[in-house]
Design an enzyme around this catalytic site. Structure first.
Site, PDB file in Angstrom:
ATOM      1  N   CYS A   1       0.799  -1.221   0.000  1.00 12.19           N
ATOM      2  CA  CYS A   1       0.000   0.000   0.000  1.00 12.19           C
ATOM      3  C   CYS A   1       0.831   1.271   0.000  1.00 12.19           C
ATOM      4  O   CYS A   1       1.990   1.280   0.395  1.00 12.19           O
ATOM      5  CB  CYS A   1      -0.902   0.059   1.224  1.00 12.19           C
TER       6      CYS A   1
ATOM      7  N   GLY B   1       1.277   0.062  -5.133  1.00 17.81           N
ATOM      8  CA  GLY B   1       0.040  -0.711  -5.213  1.00 17.81           C
ATOM      9  C   GLY B   1      -0.697  -0.422  -6.489  1.00 17.81           C
ATOM     10  O   GLY B   1      -0.931   0.750  -6.810  1.00 17.81           O
TER      11      GLY B   1
ATOM     12  N   GLY C   1       0.736  -1.256   5.768  1.00 17.98           N
ATOM     13  CA  GLY C   1       1.343  -2.113   6.767  1.00 17.98           C
ATOM     14  C   GLY C   1       0.519  -3.371   6.952  1.00 17.98           C
ATOM     15  O   GLY C   1      -0.425  -3.630   6.196  1.00 17.98           O
TER      16      GLY C   1
ATOM     17  N   TYR D   1      14.422  -2.083  -2.634  1.00 17.13           N
ATOM     18  CA  TYR D   1      13.571  -2.257  -3.810  1.00 17.13           C
ATOM     19  C   TYR D   1      12.325  -1.373  -3.885  1.00 17.13           C
ATOM     20  O   TYR D   1      12.032  -0.803  -4.916  1.00 17.13           O
ATOM     21  CB  TYR D   1      13.138  -3.732  -3.895  1.00 17.13           C
TER      22      TYR D   1
END
Ligand code: SF4
Length: 554
Positions: A92, A118, A195, A338
């Protein structure tokens, strides 16, 4: 009586979709009694109290934000999607804006900047000072908000937004697209979450046993139920009480008719920054600074781990509170490996600089002296490859070209689909690769399926003589439980075999990973403030959901 209360609570928590939009009229629900169901300890009094790591005026509990502009680190060639089916996926990104007449439109732009976090769904909730207005949809931000008519009803000077990846089995469920909106006893509340809660199943089970009914499979809905069933007042106390029951990772933005709340878990797993927009002075919260840059907002500071920041639209006052006594900071190091865009500054460190340092350290500890050139796996391997090339004295070349125009429908989750996705996304440049011994720098290896295809492409279509893979992070040996969608540990190639086994599997001449010591060395004295559990299995918060799952299965 209890059934009636539960049904009312469920009705209040449901998004009332009217086509694409949802409008939330005023109706209130009384929480079932007893309402303090899940908390073993009372909130400290007097309440609120201050975060001791943020200098604000203790007398008023309010502060004016210092403006601290930062240099925008924009690299347009790396400003789009870094999706890869064989990479962990950040689930997210969140945005919050308050104090700007174009709040919803700015929110959609900021979400666009966070699209890499996302791509399955996006949504925005706005406040006009009395009502909340919502639009959510499946797909990219540009798809969900392509029609200006979608944004038009999102009136008001405050908004929150969300982009999400799906979790398994929930890819096409609009019910899981955030922000979620709930009615509670004193009004409406919207939330967007980045999260993952490790005690989600425990909390949900406890809530359901007391009559709560859930609309989605998202752990975020648990937070709304905890707030709705709290007996504390005001709303801030309800939010704090709910958050004190949560374990795991959460960077949250909440919106009510006239307030925006930004909350970060005490470990600070996921990023959340605050900025101020020029010239309106609007306050902006976002998962990454690249979102601030796009809407002309100057970076102010991070929301601190364990902090709640509240902005009131009526006077634009800002209040900073401490959620709970601070725990050891554990920022996700994979944001630097990343996830985050290289033009972002995450946890106080420029991402492009971290990646360059990873590559340079890799060159020093695992050189490839016989190689002719260094090439990145675009886009996420770019800065690490640059660091490797400059530290080793080898020429840097763009030997693989990434297509940014591959439709999402081409990418299927099965093995064949993943192979096709690699070919569609990456094309070798034969004129650069032919006959060469090539160092290929990538950010990480997860299943190994993409790496083997890349090696194959470079050798066959590209004509390279040798391929030496260099990975700018340590081997991934553990799944993430803090908001990153990683495969099960059985699917992680480095969990199944040693480095030589991986080398043989992906078919390259040599393979080396960055050592854990070198990864940590890049952050020097701050290394202990980063979570690196996917490389070490040293989990800062035990993954309790999995224990519950196993118990249920037995
Ligand atoms: Fe990040 Fe890995 Fe820790 Fe998850 S386990 S928060 S991906 S460092």
């Amino acid at each position: 009586m209890a059934a009636t209360a539960a049904a009312s609570a469920a009705a209040s928590l449901a998004c009332r979709h009217d086509g694409h939009h949802s409008v939330f009229p005023s109706f209130s629900v009384h929480p079932p009694e007893p309402s303090r169901l899940f908390l073993s300890k009372a909130l400290p009094k007097p309440y609120p109290f201050l975060c001791d790591n943020y200098p604000i005026a203790a007398s008023s509990h309010r502060c004016m934000l210092p403006l601290t502009p930062h240099a925008a680190l924009v690299d347009p060639s790396h400003a789009f999607l870094s999706a890869d089916e064989d990479k962990p996926r950040d689930e997210c990104g969140v945005v919050g804006i308050i104090g700007d007449p174009d709040a919803a439109q700015l929110c959609s732009l900021a979400l666009h900047a966070l699209q890499h976090r996302g791509q399955e769904g996006a949504g925005i909730v706005s406040s006009d000072g009395s009502s909340l207005h919502s639009a959510t949809g499946l797909g990219l931000v540009s798809e969900v908000f392509s029609d200006p008519g979608t944004l038009a009803p999102l009136v008001g000077e405050a908004s929150i937004g969300h982009v999400r990846y799906s979790t398994a089995g929930a890819a096409s469920s609009l019910a899981n697209v955030q922000p979620f909106v709930a009615g509670y006893r004193f009004g409406k509340l919207a939330v967007a979450h980045n999260g993952n809660l490790v005690n989600y199943r425990n909390l949900r089970s406890a809530l359901e046993s007391k009559g709560s009914i859930f609309n989605s499979s998202s752990d975020t809905e648990v937070i709304l139920h905890l707030i709705a069933t709290s007996s504390s007042r005001p709303l801030l106390a309800r939010i704090v009480e709910a958050c004190e029951a949560l374990e795991g990772a959460y960077s949250l933005v909440f919106l009510t008719a006239n307030k925006l709340f930004a909350v970060r878990d005490p470990h600070g797993f996921r990023p959340l920054v605050m900025g101020r927009r020029r010239p309106t002075g609007a306050i902006v919260f976002a998962s990454e600074t690249c979102a601030l840059d796009l809407i002309n907002a100057a970076f102010v500071r991070e929301v601190n781990p364990g902090e709640v920041v509240v902005v009131d639209s009526r006077d634009m006052s800002i209040t900073s509170l401490c959620l709970m006594p601070s725990k050891s900071r554990k920022a996700c190091v994979f944001e630097h490996v990343y996830f985050a865009l290289p033009n972002s500054v995450v946890f106080g460190h420029p991402v492009h600089s971290s990646r360059y340092s990873f590559g340079a350290a890799l060159a020093r500890e695992s050189p490839a002296p016989s190689a002719d050139i260094v090439i990145p796996v675009p886009d996420s391997g770019f800065f690490a490859a640059l660091g490797f090339a400059e530290a080793s004295g080898l020429p840097f070349r763009q030997g693989l070209i990434r297509s940014h125009y591959v439709g999402r429908t081409f990418i299927e989750p099965d093995k064949e689909g993943r192979n096709l996705a690699v070919k569609l996304k990456l094309a070798p440049v034969r004129g650069i690769l032919e006959g060469k011994s090539v160092v290929v720098v990538d950010d990480s290896i997860v299943r190994g399926t993409t790496s083997s295809k890349i090696v194959q492409l470079i050798k066959t279509a590209g004509g390279a003589r040798e391929v030496h893979m260099r990975i700018a992070s340590p081997p991934i040996v553990g799944s993430c439980y803090y908001g990153v969608d990683t495969p099960s540990s059985e699917e992680l190639i480095s969990n199944r075999m040693d480095v030589e086994g991986v080398r043989q599997e992906i078919g390259c001449e040599s393979l080396a990973f960055l050592s854990l010591e070198s990864l940590r060395g890049v952050f020097a004295d701050e290394a202990h403030m980063f979570c690196d559990a996917c490389f070490t299995r040293d989990y800062p918060v035990p993954p309790r959901n999995q224990e519950i799952e196993q118990l249920v299965e037995v």
